[in-house]
Enzyme design. Structure first.
Site, mmCIF file in Angstrom:
data_model
loop_
_atom_site.group_PDB
_atom_site.id
_atom_site.type_symbol
_atom_site.label_atom_id
_atom_site.label_comp_id
_atom_site.label_asym_id
_atom_site.label_seq_id
_atom_site.Cartn_x
_atom_site.Cartn_y
_atom_site.Cartn_z
ATOM 1 N N GLU A 174 -50.384 -46.772 -3.237
ATOM 2 C CA GLU A 174 -50.766 -45.204 -3.148
ATOM 3 C C GLU A 174 -52.218 -45.255 -2.235
ATOM 4 O O GLU A 174 -52.734 -46.386 -2.179
ATOM 5 C CB GLU A 174 -50.781 -44.665 -4.410
ATOM 6 C CG GLU A 174 -49.506 -44.619 -5.040
ATOM 7 C CD GLU A 174 -49.425 -43.800 -6.068
ATOM 8 O OE1 GLU A 174 -50.418 -43.438 -6.951
ATOM 9 O OE2 GLU A 174 -48.287 -43.443 -6.608
ATOM 10 N N ASN A 184 -45.047 -50.264 -4.653
ATOM 11 C CA ASN A 184 -45.603 -49.188 -3.927
ATOM 12 C C ASN A 184 -47.083 -49.239 -3.931
ATOM 13 O O ASN A 184 -47.978 -49.807 -4.682
ATOM 14 C CB ASN A 184 -45.297 -47.711 -4.498
ATOM 15 C CG ASN A 184 -45.197 -47.593 -5.983
ATOM 16 O OD1 ASN A 184 -45.045 -48.500 -6.529
ATOM 17 N ND2 ASN A 184 -45.489 -46.479 -6.564
ATOM 18 N N CYS A 204 -43.955 -46.609 0.037
ATOM 19 C CA CYS A 204 -42.874 -47.045 -1.260
ATOM 20 C C CYS A 204 -42.605 -48.387 -1.253
ATOM 21 O O CYS A 204 -42.861 -49.295 -0.323
ATOM 22 C CB CYS A 204 -41.416 -46.324 -0.981
ATOM 23 S SG CYS A 204 -41.779 -44.490 -1.027
ATOM 24 N N CYS A 242 -37.262 -44.119 3.264
ATOM 25 C CA CYS A 242 -36.811 -45.438 3.048
ATOM 26 C C CYS A 242 -35.495 -45.790 3.588
ATOM 27 O O CYS A 242 -35.171 -46.675 3.899
ATOM 28 C CB CYS A 242 -37.305 -45.979 1.527
ATOM 29 S SG CYS A 242 -38.937 -45.958 1.012
ATOM 30 N N CYS A 262 -35.880 -42.973 -1.540
ATOM 31 C CA CYS A 262 -36.229 -41.562 -0.910
ATOM 32 C C CYS A 262 -35.463 -41.738 0.591
ATOM 33 O O CYS A 262 -35.221 -42.903 0.971
ATOM 34 C CB CYS A 262 -37.641 -41.246 -0.714
ATOM 35 S SG CYS A 262 -38.644 -42.177 0.399
ATOM 36 N N GLU A 279 -39.752 -50.087 -1.393
ATOM 37 C CA GLU A 279 -38.799 -50.654 -0.281
ATOM 38 C C GLU A 279 -39.304 -50.785 0.889
ATOM 39 O O GLU A 279 -39.159 -51.770 1.431
ATOM 40 C CB GLU A 279 -37.800 -49.390 -0.534
ATOM 41 C CG GLU A 279 -36.921 -48.924 -1.565
ATOM 42 C CD GLU A 279 -37.643 -47.764 -2.349
ATOM 43 O OE1 GLU A 279 -39.065 -47.748 -2.335
ATOM 44 O OE2 GLU A 279 -37.118 -46.996 -2.966
HETATM 45 N N1 THU Z 1 -41.864 -44.428 -4.720
HETATM 46 C C1 THU Z 1 -41.480 -45.681 -4.431
HETATM 47 O O1 THU Z 1 -42.098 -46.628 -4.136
HETATM 48 N N2 THU Z 1 -40.094 -45.717 -3.835
HETATM 49 C C2 THU Z 1 -39.217 -44.674 -3.911
HETATM 50 O O2 THU Z 1 -38.178 -44.940 -3.559
HETATM 51 C C3 THU Z 1 -39.733 -43.378 -4.440
HETATM 52 C C4 THU Z 1 -41.113 -43.165 -4.731
HETATM 53 C C5 THU Z 1 -43.238 -44.173 -4.961
HETATM 54 C C6 THU Z 1 -44.055 -43.327 -4.287
HETATM 55 C C7 THU Z 1 -45.187 -43.151 -5.162
HETATM 56 O O3 THU Z 1 -46.225 -44.216 -4.914
HETATM 57 C C8 THU Z 1 -44.648 -42.873 -6.516
HETATM 58 O O4 THU Z 1 -43.330 -43.678 -6.336
HETATM 59 C C9 THU Z 1 -44.442 -41.560 -6.733
HETATM 60 O O5 THU Z 1 -43.992 -40.743 -5.792
#
Ligand code: THU
Length: 134
Positions: free
Chosen positions: A44, A42, A53, A89, A86, A55
């Site tokens: 941010e 991920n 994310c 994704c 999520c 994925e």
């Molecule tokens: N996140 C992912 O990378 N994949 C997921 O399936 C759920 C959430 C990340 C997004 C964010 O950077 C952190 O997790 C907290 O939400």
């Protein structure tokens, strides 16, 4: 490639996460039907909603490399419980492979497998949503 190997690659990818805001690192490893692996972590942003994310990073890398048919994806996070992808994704994965196997992992690397169609039984599709003008 078995689930344990794919999970190990997801764990490796997790270390590359850029998470100054949540501190929550996620790694994904995507196996294509051609037998190649694409990983993601991920990324941010100070404007939180722009976060991408793990994925989706893996999927976009594969698609930009000309591969858009997928076998499976392993997803590893930092929490105790299994990390489920999520909804955004799932929709992105569904664009390419309704039958992809999703391997969710908990802190101890125990895993559970699902087909995408179990997690997202109904998918938004332009084919069924847009009235085409003849
Ligand atoms: N996140 C992912 O990378 N994949 C997921 O399936 C759920 C959430 C990340 C997004 C964010 O950077 C952190 O997790 C907290 O939400």
């Amino acid at each position: 490639m078995n689930a344990a190997d794919l999970i190990a690659l997801a764990r490796q990818a997790q270390t590359q996460a850029y998470v100054p805001y949540s501190g929550f690192k996620v790694g994904a490893a995507l196996l294509t039907q051609e037998g190649h692996i694409y990983t993601g972590a991920n990324v941010e942003n100070a404007s939180y909603g722009l976060t991408v994310c793990a994925e989706r990073i893996a999927v976009f890398k594969a698609v930009n490399d000309g591969e858009c048919r997928f076998e499976s994806i392993a997803i590893a996070g930092g929490g105790l419980d299994y990390l489920y992808p999520c909804g955004a994704c799932l929709q992105v994965l569904a664009e390419f492979s309704r039958n992809i196997k999703i391997i969710t992992v908990n802190e101890n690397d125990d895993f559970r497998e699902y087909y995408l169609s179990e997690m997202l039984p109904q998918v938004f599709s332009l084919d069924t949503s847009v009235r085409r003008v003849k």
